[in-house]
Every structure is written in structure tokens, then in C-alpha cells.
Design a protein around this motif. Structure first.
Motif, mmCIF file in Angstrom:
data_model
loop_
_atom_site.group_PDB
_atom_site.id
_atom_site.type_symbol
_atom_site.label_atom_id
_atom_site.label_comp_id
_atom_site.label_asym_id
_atom_site.label_seq_id
_atom_site.Cartn_x
_atom_site.Cartn_y
_atom_site.Cartn_z
ATOM 1 N N SER A 88 -1.024 184.890 19.264
ATOM 2 C CA SER A 88 0.156 184.484 20.026
ATOM 3 C C SER A 88 0.193 182.975 20.180
ATOM 4 O O SER A 88 1.227 182.331 19.930
ATOM 5 N N MET A 89 -0.933 182.387 20.590
ATOM 6 C CA MET A 89 -0.988 180.936 20.761
ATOM 7 C C MET A 89 -0.721 180.210 19.451
ATOM 8 O O MET A 89 -0.024 179.184 19.424
ATOM 9 N N ARG A 90 -1.276 180.700 18.365
ATOM 10 C CA ARG A 90 -1.098 180.044 17.067
ATOM 11 C C ARG A 90 0.380 179.959 16.705
ATOM 12 O O ARG A 90 0.877 178.888 16.315
ATOM 13 N N ALA A 91 1.093 181.071 16.856
ATOM 14 C CA ALA A 91 2.515 181.070 16.530
ATOM 15 C C ALA A 91 3.306 180.186 17.488
ATOM 16 O O ALA A 91 4.199 179.435 17.076
ATOM 17 N N GLU A 92 2.977 180.258 18.770
ATOM 18 C CA GLU A 92 3.682 179.461 19.779
ATOM 19 C C GLU A 92 3.448 177.965 19.576
ATOM 20 O O GLU A 92 4.379 177.146 19.639
ATOM 21 N N LEU A 93 2.201 177.608 19.320
ATOM 22 C CA LEU A 93 1.866 176.189 19.182
ATOM 23 C C LEU A 93 2.444 175.576 17.904
ATOM 24 O O LEU A 93 2.815 174.397 17.892
ATOM 25 N N LYS A 94 2.533 176.343 16.841
ATOM 26 C CA LYS A 94 3.188 175.842 15.630
ATOM 27 C C LYS A 94 4.599 175.387 15.943
ATOM 28 O O LYS A 94 5.047 174.314 15.497
ATOM 29 N N GLN A 95 5.324 176.188 16.705
ATOM 30 C CA GLN A 95 6.697 175.847 17.040
ATOM 31 C C GLN A 95 6.762 174.675 18.015
ATOM 32 O O GLN A 95 7.577 173.756 17.836
ATOM 33 N N MET A 96 5.897 174.672 19.017
ATOM 34 C CA MET A 96 5.920 173.585 19.999
ATOM 35 C C MET A 96 5.562 172.241 19.363
ATOM 36 O O MET A 96 6.163 171.213 19.670
ATOM 37 N N VAL A 97 4.598 172.247 18.473
ATOM 38 C CA VAL A 97 4.218 171.009 17.780
ATOM 39 C C VAL A 97 5.374 170.529 16.908
ATOM 40 O O VAL A 97 5.696 169.334 16.869
ATOM 41 N N ALA A 98 6.016 171.453 16.208
ATOM 42 C CA ALA A 98 7.142 171.084 15.340
ATOM 43 C C ALA A 98 8.290 170.498 16.145
ATOM 44 O O ALA A 98 8.975 169.576 15.692
ATOM 45 N N GLN A 99 8.496 171.023 17.346
ATOM 46 C CA GLN A 99 9.579 170.511 18.196
ATOM 47 C C GLN A 99 9.291 169.104 18.711
ATOM 48 O O GLN A 99 10.194 168.338 18.994
ATOM 49 N N ASN A 100 7.997 168.781 18.882
ATOM 50 C CA ASN A 100 7.559 167.470 19.378
ATOM 51 C C ASN A 100 8.203 167.132 20.720
ATOM 52 O O ASN A 100 8.642 166.009 20.960
ATOM 53 N N ASP A 101 8.238 168.141 21.592
ATOM 54 C CA ASP A 101 8.878 167.956 22.897
ATOM 55 C C ASP A 101 8.049 168.568 24.019
ATOM 56 O O ASP A 101 8.574 168.926 25.067
ATOM 57 N N GLY A 102 6.750 168.701 23.815
ATOM 58 C CA GLY A 102 5.875 169.244 24.847
ATOM 59 C C GLY A 102 6.018 170.743 25.019
ATOM 60 O O GLY A 102 6.568 171.448 24.167
ATOM 61 N N GLY A 103 5.521 171.242 26.143
ATOM 62 C CA GLY A 103 5.565 172.672 26.440
ATOM 63 C C GLY A 103 4.412 173.071 27.334
ATOM 64 O O GLY A 103 3.598 172.233 27.749
ATOM 65 N N ALA A 104 4.326 174.349 27.634
ATOM 66 C CA ALA A 104 3.233 174.852 28.474
ATOM 67 C C ALA A 104 2.954 176.306 28.134
ATOM 68 O O ALA A 104 3.883 177.077 27.829
ATOM 69 N N ILE A 105 1.684 176.669 28.176
ATOM 70 C CA ILE A 105 1.232 178.036 27.909
ATOM 71 C C ILE A 105 0.298 178.462 29.030
ATOM 72 O O ILE A 105 -0.550 177.689 29.471
#
Length: 336
Positions: free
Chosen positions: A190-207
């Protein structure tokens, strides 16, 4: 036996067929209702109806394990707080029905059916978030199991006992593999898929990852669950280091007994396991109550709403300085 005795009962049940040099609990004692707490004033749990309007307005959040328990409460509250919610669960009808109910109440939601231990599910939930709402801001990785019996199946202990928690020398591959797949591997994927998208967005995030008090301390009778929840906390700390530079915060919550369907079903299995073992005395845990349980006049469990309040706080902008934390949301269980 009441739900608050789960920690003690699992250890008793798993050890009931093993000779022990120390007997702390007799069959009669095991069936005696717990005495009232020692406090003079009970703490009222947060209302399940409480929410903060617009806290997540315009933000998109994935919540795994959305069909029941804490995940269901989190999906409902997050939607009321303005989040676009992608709910994920392998309980197809129950998960879809819950998310549809949230939608009928005005929430912005999508449901994804699948197993978080499978790459296809994890990739699909992120794709759904992006296709429907354009981005992914937050994730609550809540899906978890305590045994290998599918949550949607009725319990038939005689046929399923190889799937139930047990001490290491009695534990089966089926039990071990199922807990590790959902709790540890499922959190990783789950984290791997989520972090791929968050990194690509380059706009931060939280898990926020949902661990357990058994991921902070040793505990008897549930080796796969304990190992998997320690893995969740290890993943949380490791990822927090790697992704702080991307503006992505990653924390975990670790609760003791909480009033959820998973705990209720575990208690049913405990009773069956003890009965099958003849209720023999065994070595059990020396401590079963958290500080707040010991003080409460009814020795109540924590509520899903209490746990969700912390989860959503950690995802919110109010927790801007918090990352890499493995928070003991355990009523003081690990304080003494």
C-alpha cells in the motif's frame, strides 16, 4: 468473559495445552467477571458524531479496511470533514454498502474491492484516486487481521483451528502467512503505491499506518500478529526517513483493546480455543489492563472513534511537525 480480557485470554488459550512451570490463572478465575475499575471519575469517549468541518476539504484520502471497525468510522468522519475518500476492502458487499451509505449522506467516495496484499489492489486504489479526483493527498493503511480465517466466513473452529493464532511451536504456515501477507506485506505494498504517486505529484502528503500495542512490546500467543505489527512500525520509521525531504509525513498508531468486530471475533475464537483445550490453567500475561481501563468503572475498551480522532489528526495539517512517530494510542498500556 468480556472483550477487555482479550489480551489475557489469547495468551491463556494459546498456552492451554502446554505444561507450564507457572500457573497464574485457574479455570474458575478465567471465567470470573473483572472487578470494577479503581477510578473515581470515568473519562467520556469522544462522540462518534464529532467532526471538524472542512478540515480535509478538497483533499483525497485512501482508507484500507473500510468495511468495518476503525476503517469504517474513519471513512465516514473523513468524508464529513470534506475528504474525497477511496475506501478499500476485500469484503465486497459490506465495503460497497458502507461507502454507498456515505455517498447518500453527501460524501464524495469511491469503493475499491480487493486484497491489499496484492499489487493489483494497491495499484488500483491509487489509480482510482487519481482518475476520479486528480491526486492523492493522504492514506490511512488500516487493513489488518489477527488470524487466517477470512473475515466474511462463519467460524467453524473444528475445521479452522489450523488458521487460528497459536504459540510458535503450534502455529501453522497458513496462520503465519495470512497475517504477514495482510499486515506487513499489505502495508508495504500500500505504501509503495501511495508513495509513488505522492513523489510524482511533488506536493507533499501524509500517511498513517495502523499498528498495535503488540507492535511496541512483546506479547504471548499471537506470534504472527506481533511480528507483523512490529514490521508495520519498522516500515513507518524507515519510510519517514526516506520521504521527509519530499514533504511526506509518515506515522503509526498503536492501540490496545478497541471495540471492533475483529476483536469481538477474536474473543469468540479464544472461547472456542479454551474450551477445546479443556480450560486448563496456563501461564498468562501479568498485565491485561491499560491505565484507563484499570481506572474506568466499567473497564471499557477504547472506541473506534477515539482511535480515528488521532489517525485523522496525524494526517491533518495540524500535525505538520510530526513524522516517524509510532504513537501509543493505548490508554497508557505501555506506560507501566
Amino acid at each position: 468473559m468480556e472483550r477487555r480480557d482479550l489480551l489475557k485470554a489469547i495468551a491463556m488459550a494459546s498456552a492451554a495445552t502446554t505444561a507450564s512451570g507457572l500457573s497464574l490463572t485457574t479455570p474458575a478465575q478465567a471465567q470470573t467477571p473483572a472487578r470494577r475499575g479503581i477510578g473515581v471519575h470515568d473519562i467520556s469517549p469522544v462522540s462518534p458524531d464529532y467532526f471538524i468541518p472542512d478540515r480535509f476539504k478538497g483533499k483525497t484520502m485512501i482508507i484500507t479496511g473500510c468495511a468495518r471497525g476503525m476503517g469504517a468510522v474513519a471513512a465516514q468522519r473523513a468524508a464529513r470533514e470534506g475528504a474525497n475518500v477511496i475506501g478499500v476492502d476485500w469484503l465486497d458487499k459490506e465495503g460497497a454498502d458502507h461507502m454507498n451509505a456515505i455517498a447518500k449522506a453527501g460524501g464524495s467516495v469511491e469503493f475499491v474491492h480487493g486484497d491489499v496484499g496484492e499489487n493489483e489492489t494497491c495499484d488500483k486504489m491509487v489509480k482510482t484516486a487519481v482518475d476520479r479526483f486528480g491526486r492523492l493527498d493522504y492514506a490511512l493503511n488500516n487493513a489488518g487481521v489477527m488470524d487466517a480465517i477470512f473475515p466474511g466466513d462463519p467460524i467453524d473452529y473444528d475445521k479452522q483451528k489450523n488458521l487460528v493464532f497459536a504459540q510458535v511451536h503450534e502455529a501453522t504456515d497458513e496462520y503465519w502467512d495470512a497475517c504477514i501477507k495482510t499486515n506487513a506485506t499489505g502495508t508495504f505494498k500500500s505504501m509503495r503505491a501511495e508513495l509513488k504517486q505522492m513523489v510524482a505529484q511533488n506536493d507533499g502528503g501524509a500517511i498513517v499506518n495502523v499498528g498495535s500495542v503488540t507492535g511496541l512490546i512483546g506479547f504471548g500467543g499471537t506470534p504472527a500478529y506481533v511480528a507483523s505489527k512490529h514490521a508495520v512500525n519498522g516500515l513507518t520509521r524507515s519510510a519517514a526517513i526516506d520521504y521527509a525531504a519530499y514533504g511526506i509525513r509518515i506515522n503509526s498508531v498503536n492501540m490496545a483493546n478497541t471495540a471492533t468486530p475483529m476483536v469481538e471475533r477474536a474473543m469468540q475464537l479464544v472461547r472456542m480455543k479454551m474450551a477445546a483445550a479443556g480450560n486448563q490453567p496456563s501461564m498468562s500475561m501479568l498485565k491485561t489492563d491499560s491505565l484507563l481501563q484499570a481506572a474506568d468503572s466499567h473497564k471499557r475498551d477504547s472506541t473506534p472513534a477515539e482511535q480515528v480522532a488521532v489517525m485523522l489528526f496525524l494526517l491533518s495539517d495540524e500535525a505538520s511537525n510530526l513524522t516517524g512517530g509510532t504513537y501509543a494510542t493505548d490508554g497508557g498500556y505501555t506506560a507501566y
